[in-house]
Structures are given as C-alpha cells and as structure tokens.
Design a protein around this motif. Sequence first.
Motif, mmCIF file in Angstrom:
data_model
loop_
_atom_site.group_PDB
_atom_site.id
_atom_site.type_symbol
_atom_site.label_atom_id
_atom_site.label_comp_id
_atom_site.label_asym_id
_atom_site.label_seq_id
_atom_site.Cartn_x
_atom_site.Cartn_y
_atom_site.Cartn_z
ATOM 1 N N THR A 35 36.860 39.422 47.792
ATOM 2 C CA THR A 35 36.047 39.985 48.868
ATOM 3 C C THR A 35 36.785 41.161 49.505
ATOM 4 O O THR A 35 37.965 41.055 49.843
ATOM 5 N N ASN A 67 25.529 42.094 46.661
ATOM 6 C CA ASN A 67 26.371 40.894 46.563
ATOM 7 C C ASN A 67 25.700 39.811 45.737
ATOM 8 O O ASN A 67 26.351 39.101 44.958
ATOM 9 N N SER A 72 28.035 39.075 42.497
ATOM 10 C CA SER A 72 28.236 37.697 42.045
ATOM 11 C C SER A 72 28.506 37.614 40.552
ATOM 12 O O SER A 72 29.113 36.654 40.065
ATOM 13 N N GLN A 77 32.672 40.710 46.155
ATOM 14 C CA GLN A 77 31.761 40.625 47.292
ATOM 15 C C GLN A 77 32.203 41.651 48.332
ATOM 16 O O GLN A 77 33.406 41.862 48.547
#
Length: 414
Positions: A35, A67, A72, A77
């Motif tokens: 992330t 995202n 994914s 992310q």
Amino acid sequence: MNITRRKAALAIAGAATLPTAITSAFAAAPAKTTTYLVPSLSDFSGPFASVMPLFAGGRDSVGKWWNTEVGSKIGVQLDIKAYDTRYDTAQTASLWPGILAAKPLIGFALGGPDTAALQQRLPNDKVVMILGSASNGFGWRPNQWVLSTRPTFVHELAGFVEWFQKNKAGGTRPVKMALVTTEASPTFADIGRGMQAWAKANPKTIELVEVVYAEVAPADLTLQVRRVLNAGAEAIIAPASPQQAVAVRRAMTALGKNVPIVYSMHNSPTFLDKAMGGMQTCEGDYEAQSGVITSVDPTESKKFYDLMVEKYGLKQGWSSILGAGMGQAILICRAVEAAAKKHGPDKLTGEIMHQTLMENTFTSKELFGFANDISYSIAAPFPVYNPKVNIGQVKGGKMTTVATGVAIPKLERW
C-alpha cells in the motif's frame, strides 16, 4: 444512465480491466499487497471549499475503481488521503514535512499555492505531484516535479483560435477577438501577456482588439463588453476567474448580443450554469481546454463516469471540475501500473514514478478521454510533444463536443 457492470465494461471497451500487456504481466495472483500513500492536496476551508467535493469525488471514485479492478490483481493499493491546504502557500509548506515523513509515492496538486510552495523542493524530496489545471508561462522551466495534465492556458487558447479562424472565419483573414482577464492573479496575468505575444507573432491568424484587465470578481462588465463588441470582436475569450466569466455572460445577455464567449475548464458553463442563469443563456459559447469536455455526448469518458456513479460511490454531477479530478486520478493510476510492471509492485519510489512519467506516453484511450495523449519531458512541467486542445460548444441548451485532439501551434516562451 443505468448500466450494469458487464454492459459498462463492454461499452467502454475494457475500462474496468487492464490493458492486455499489463494483464499478462500480472496474470498470477499477487503473493502480497503493498500500500502506497497518495496525498491529495485539497481545499475544504479556503476559497475553493465549495467546489472541492467535485475534485475529491472524482479522485476518490477512480482510486476505488483502480484498487478494486487493477491494484488487487497486481499487488498494489493506493491510499488516497486528503490534506487541507486551504489553498494557501504557507499552509501547504507547513503541512508538507509531515506528509513527506509518511513516504508518499505520488500525489495530487490542486493549484498555484501548492505549486509555489513545493515546486522547488520536490526534486530533492523525490515526490512528483500531478496538477489537473493548465500550466503557465512563468512555470515553463526544466526539471519540475509538479506536472500538469494540460499545457499552458495560452497553448490551449492558441489552439482554439487557430481552429476558430479556420472553421468559423474561412481561414482567409485574421479573426478579431478580445480577452478578459485580471492582473490580480499571476496565472491569469500570464494569460494576458502570453496571448498578446502570440497575437503579435501571428497577425494573419488573430487581431486581439483589446485585453481587458478587470477585478477578479467584477460587479459589472457591460461597458467593457460593449466597447470590445463595437471594436468588432467576433469572440470574447474569458479564461480567468469564474466570477469574470459570469460577468461577461451577463453583460452579453444584457446587451442583447450573441457573440460567443470562450471559457476554460474551471469556469465552464457545465460548472457555472446556475450562476449564469441556466445553460440555455450560454447558447453558442465555447469551452476550450485539453482535458475532457463534460458534454452530453456518449463518450468513453461519460461512460466511465457512469460506471463510477453506479459502482464506486461517485455522487457528484458530470461537470468540468469533476472531470479534472478524475483525469488527475486516472493518470496517476496508469503511471503506477506502468511502474509496477517494470520495477515490481513492492519496489516503487517517488523517483521511479517521475522516471516512469518521463519515459512513457499515456494515450487518450488509456486515460478514457479525460486527457489527450500525455508525454512529458524534463524540459517543461506539462505535455510538450504534440499538445492538443478539445473544444465544446453549448447547443440547444446543452454542452456538446465539437472537436477533440485539435493540434496546438508551436509557441515560443513569452
């Protein structure tokens, strides 16, 4: 328009999926997810607080889409986090050390104050910021890290004037135009200087009958509009403040004239229709800018917007300001895709993102029409290779797209 996810995907030719090359590169499910922070510089308590939800809604919905549908699948992310700068240079400078400490990957810029606060330090901080507005002449310098999705306002207007001169005046004589702007803003004053310089260098294309410098929020511009109309202006260019755009339109209506007015993204009739007395009062007027024309036409951009509304929580109406926020977000997402493909999803840095933006062309198709093809160079903080402008016009009380990808002439610095 109510469309199912399957129909939306078919209608926008794969907008909710990755390009084939990227899909194949990440065919296997990611072993882990990384992330990254994406700061979204915003104004929720300053002069643009009333329109910030449009920018924010566009940015956030695209982030959610990416995202879910893309990140994914590739192990990435994006954490889009808003920071309220109040559209103030000092506030932006005060917030930045804390943002930098959180190790942002890439970010959203909003306008002049944050550009002024950060432009000269970002090359050292190694964080690139994407600006949805047009650039300007005084920022036309090499090795900048606040990158606009659009060329300068003067580039866009020069492209429009050439198009208008060829298509509305037959291309055999210069068109007479007036410009309304202000000296109260460095960016808007720069438009005046740039257009005067370009007009002087191109007398066969345009005769600039007058540059009207007015207050940012003028009470009335009837005398000025009457004066330029008496001088033979065939169009009035009003690319500065929204308040000026409204004042020019009201003056034109009061005078009972129908000479077209030319607006930019941030003061388009799709955004200001209520203040102008309804879209029908702008009949024949133009919008000229290199981002998306938020028209009623069933474009790829509009179909993508409909998908955001149906599936990803977008609540704001289809307007130029919203389109700018969405365009910023799509470019950021596509840049992250390209960087992850080349360097690996868990190895991205701000320097890699800047390198990716310099090395790649992001096509209008990849960007769903929210921008023309974007190719950057260290020579300028905006797309420099074959820049183009899009043109909309109000017809039948609705904004329509009349030309896309119109070539912009080569401009010298002013």
